[in-house]
Scaffold this active site. Structure first.
Site, mmCIF file in Angstrom:
data_model
loop_
_atom_site.group_PDB
_atom_site.id
_atom_site.type_symbol
_atom_site.label_atom_id
_atom_site.label_comp_id
_atom_site.label_asym_id
_atom_site.label_seq_id
_atom_site.Cartn_x
_atom_site.Cartn_y
_atom_site.Cartn_z
ATOM 1 N N ASP A 94 0.861 -1.176 0.000
ATOM 2 C CA ASP A 94 0.000 0.000 0.000
ATOM 3 C C ASP A 94 0.902 1.233 0.000
ATOM 4 O O ASP A 94 2.097 1.147 0.224
ATOM 5 C CB ASP A 94 -1.002 -0.042 1.148
ATOM 6 C CG ASP A 94 -0.459 0.372 2.493
ATOM 7 O OD1 ASP A 94 0.647 0.917 2.535
ATOM 8 O OD2 ASP A 94 -1.144 0.153 3.503
ATOM 9 N N ASP A 267 -7.486 -7.279 2.610
ATOM 10 C CA ASP A 267 -6.400 -7.344 3.587
ATOM 11 C C ASP A 267 -6.911 -6.813 4.905
ATOM 12 O O ASP A 267 -7.831 -5.992 4.938
ATOM 13 C CB ASP A 267 -5.197 -6.508 3.132
ATOM 14 C CG ASP A 267 -5.419 -5.019 3.426
ATOM 15 O OD1 ASP A 267 -4.923 -4.528 4.455
ATOM 16 O OD2 ASP A 267 -6.116 -4.363 2.626
ATOM 17 N N CYS A 305 -11.208 -28.112 12.198
ATOM 18 C CA CYS A 305 -9.991 -27.538 11.617
ATOM 19 C C CYS A 305 -8.825 -28.507 11.761
ATOM 20 O O CYS A 305 -8.664 -29.161 12.799
ATOM 21 C CB CYS A 305 -9.664 -26.210 12.303
ATOM 22 S SG CYS A 305 -8.194 -25.398 11.655
ATOM 23 N N CYS A 307 -5.543 -27.479 11.197
ATOM 24 C CA CYS A 307 -4.291 -26.729 11.291
ATOM 25 C C CYS A 307 -3.463 -27.252 12.466
ATOM 26 O O CYS A 307 -3.994 -27.910 13.377
ATOM 27 C CB CYS A 307 -4.576 -25.236 11.452
ATOM 28 S SG CYS A 307 -5.073 -24.730 13.111
ATOM 29 N N CYS A 310 -4.858 -26.590 16.038
ATOM 30 C CA CYS A 310 -6.016 -27.397 16.447
ATOM 31 C C CYS A 310 -5.643 -28.866 16.627
ATOM 32 O O CYS A 310 -6.231 -29.562 17.470
ATOM 33 C CB CYS A 310 -7.136 -27.259 15.414
ATOM 34 S SG CYS A 310 -7.868 -25.607 15.376
#
Length: 681
Positions: A94, A267, A305, A307, A310
């Site tokens: 940005d 974002d 989940c 991941c 988890c």
């Protein structure tokens, strides 16, 4: 010639959601996509490996911060940000406009750029469009953003227009500064919460040769409803064959709403920032792991989940890490949150290709707004004794951030009555001044003298709530001191908000009157003069309205679309219209909503529908009539061709719960309404 080779792959029916692929200097990108924020060339508490493992594809870096440290010379020497941070996938930078906006007392805005003092060494720096682009070239990002002037979305019209125009001039300078670089560049649509400015901004910028466009100036003060409306409007004005990026937004429900409205890229720092405080987004809703209720919970953070967080750690352990401020807790929960965001985007993309995004959107909204703080099916919140007086059933009262007024909040939905403005001021502005109540009483007095008959003026208050609207009408009647009798009927199916406000009457000054206590105890009240009568009708409005006197004026203020969804449906509004039309008077109906769906439903039902006055940050509300308004001013505010054009682009044009033949009738009925008959076909 656009540098991204954007390919629009699929569009979902009955929604503006779309899926696409474009190619950057560091590989392809599939949309919709969420970009984790790596402000200082790093996503806080994450490694490049953990980011890739969670599914991150594009990172966002910040030109303002990287300009101050380590500086352009470092990036030029090491060969750009990708080598610097060991990231081989796309990067978007940005321009620094938002960071300059965040320094209101430490910068000076000029035509040349933003003059500010460095927080690193105290040096004065002029961040111009040319310096911003030169820095982004040194960083070597795949997508550069033009320097823009960001202002609060609630800014006045003149300030919003000035900021938009300087953003346009800076956009042209940014393009010129890019030169022949192979890096892509996006323009940024500004205009705050003013539709004409948003349209002008999009028109000016789309005539320049950008590779994509961003929607800026949202999530900086407006309501969620306004954010959705202006996101939808802005997206509809942008080219179909280029990417659309909503800057700085947001929560999972924000992403779902924006994809629904045609946005491709997002974002936000939320998934990593909230993780530091123990907040996790899960398939069961938003969980606040720092709360004591998780101290002994030896279960996965999210049962759905896979991941690493988890799979390997319990809620109890994560609670311990957060309470002891261990960075591992931040790291693990941020990993999970990023995984949740990326899975959400992939899920939305898949539903777009399957063509069933509209139905997915309807049920996903409920899931993404659940929270262990408001949903009793997850955990009950223990309330300190001092606050128990402020809670009754599913409702509580809350003071606004500035400590200026109190509002009633529904705990299960999280929705607040009069969430942005002082309730009394909003009721007076929208339902008394805008309706012209005092003028209508004067007109009734004049008519009664001519006809030698004084018919009472009847008001329906649909949704008593904390009695804010009804008390505003009573105060108006007493100030006017009209000899015309007035009869007000309040409809309510749940009196807990009213009882709670009366229990905390010191927080609600509008209730300092004899009438509310009488309504609560007896269900009715009559003024000393006998000229004003107020009755309460308990129960579902859809079942009770047909037994009452037809009103001159309706305050249509059901609490919310979630809790009173039936009252916003076209079938019910049709019944209401037919009942009201049975009287020769022209009933006026005023409501706080200006959504395309509500206005379409009112027109479908038969009402003549126009633009209502704005209130607080809302630029418009809605007013409807059972017959064409006689006043030239009111007639001029009826919706016309411009609104039909905006509706044509809206996701709410069709009803997702109706089949194709029903939607055909829906569309024909709306377009054939008499208020549009003079428009060109």
């Amino acid at each position: 010639m656009p540098r991204l080779n954007f390919i629009l792959e699929a569009e979902a029916p009955h929604t503006n959601a779309r899926a696409a692929t474009f190619t950057t200097l560091h590989g392809p990108v599939q949309t919709p996509i969420f970009m984790p924020v790596g402000t200082q060339a790093t996503v806080r508490a994450q490694t490049v490996d953990s980011l890739k493992a969670m599914g991150s594809r594009v990172l966002l870096a910040n030109t303002y911060h990287l300009l101050l440290r380590p500086g352009a010379e470092v990036f030029r020497k090491v060969g750009g940000i990708h080598k610097f941070m060991n990231w081989d996938s796309p990067v978007l930078t940005d321009s620094g406009g938002f960071q300059i906006f965040s320094l209101p007392n430490s910068r000076k805005m000029t035509e040349e750029g933003a003059l500010f003092r460095s927080y690193v060494d105290g040096q004065m720096i002029l961040l111009s469009p040319e310096l911003s682009v030169d820095m982004q070239k040194a960083i070597g990002s795949d997508i550069m953003m033009v320097l823009d002037q960001c202002i609060p979305s609630t800014a006045d019209y003149a300030k919003a227009k000035d900021a938009m125009e300087i953003t346009h001039r800076w956009a042209k300078r940014s393009l010129d500064a890019r030169g022949d670089s192979f890096q892509s560049m996006f323009g940024i649509v500004q205009g705050a919460c003013y539709p004409d400015l948003r349209k002008e901004s999009a028109k000016v910028l789309t005539q320049m040769h950008f590779d994509g466009f961003a929607i800026g100036g949202l999530a900086v003060g407006e309501t969620k409803e306004e954010r959705n409306d202006f996101c939808e409007l802005s997206a509809s004005l942008l080219p179909k064959n280029l990417p659309r990026y909503l800057m700085g937004v947001g929560t999972p429900i924000d992403l779902l709403e924006a994809v629904h409205r045609g946005v491709d890229m997002f974002d936000c720092t939320i998934p990593t920032e909230l993780a530091q405080h123990g907040v996790a987004y899960t398939s069961a809703g938003k969980l606040q792991i720092h709360r004591t209720i998780y101290k002994f919970e030896d279960s996965k953070l999210d049962e759905n989940c896979e991941c690493p967080c988890c799979q390997n750690y319990s809620r109890s352990y994560l609670h311990h890490l957060i309470k002891t401020s261990e960075i591992l807790g931040w790291h693990l929960i941020a990993m999970h949150n990023l995984n949740f965001y990326h899975r959400l985007m992939a899920e939305m993309r898949a539903r777009i290709f399957e063509g069933n995004f509209a139905s997915y959107y309807d049920h996903k909204k409920e899931e993404l707004t659940r929270s262990d703080n408001v949903d009793p099916s997850l955990h009950k919140r223990r309330t300190p004794r001092a606050q128990r007086k402020r809670i009754l059933g599913d409702y509580e009262i809350r003071e606004n951030k500035e400590g200026k007024y109190w509002s009633v909040r529904q705990r299960s939905s999280g929705e607040v009555m009069h969430s942005v403005n002082d309730p009394s001021e909003e009721a007076k502005s929208l339902y008394v001044i805008h309706s012209g109540l005092s003028e209508k009483l004067s007109d009734r007095l004049r008519d009664s003298k001519e006809s030698k008959a004084a018919n009472p003026f009847v008001i329906w208050d649909v949704g008593l709530g904390a009695a804010t609207n009804s008390m505003a009408a009573i105060r108006c009647y007493e100030e006017v001191d009209s000899p015309i009798p007035m009869y007000m009927i309040s409809f309510e199916c749940d009196l807990d908000p009213f009882r709670l406000a009366m229990r905390n009457i010191g927080c609600f000054p509008h209730l300092f009157h004899k009438a509310p206590r009488s309504i609560l105890e007896k269900g009715n009240w009559t003024s000393v003069s006998g000229g004003l009568q107020w009755d309460l009708v308990e129960g579902d409005f859809e079942k009770t309205f047909s037994t009452q006197k037809i009103p001159d004026l309706v305050y249509y203020d059901p609490f919310s679309f979630k809790t009173d969804s039936k009252l916003w449906q076209p079938d019910f509004l049709k019944k209401l219209f037919l009942f009201l039309q049975g009287d020769p008077k022209n009933t006026m109906l005023i409501t706080y909503s200006a959504s395309t769906a509500v206005r379409s439903s009112l027109i479908f039902a038969g009402f003549w529908v126009g633009k209502g006055a704005g209130t607080g940050p809302k630029s418009e509300t809605t007013v409807a009539y059972t017959k064409p308004p006689e006043s030239k001013e009111e007639f001029s505010r009826l919706l016309g061709g411009e609104w039909l054009g905006r509706r044509q682009r809206s996701h709410a044009r069709f009803r997702t719960d109706w089949n194709e033949s029903e939607n055909k009738i829906w569309e024909e009925t709306i377009l054939s309404h008499p208020q549009f008959e003079t428009l060109p076909r």
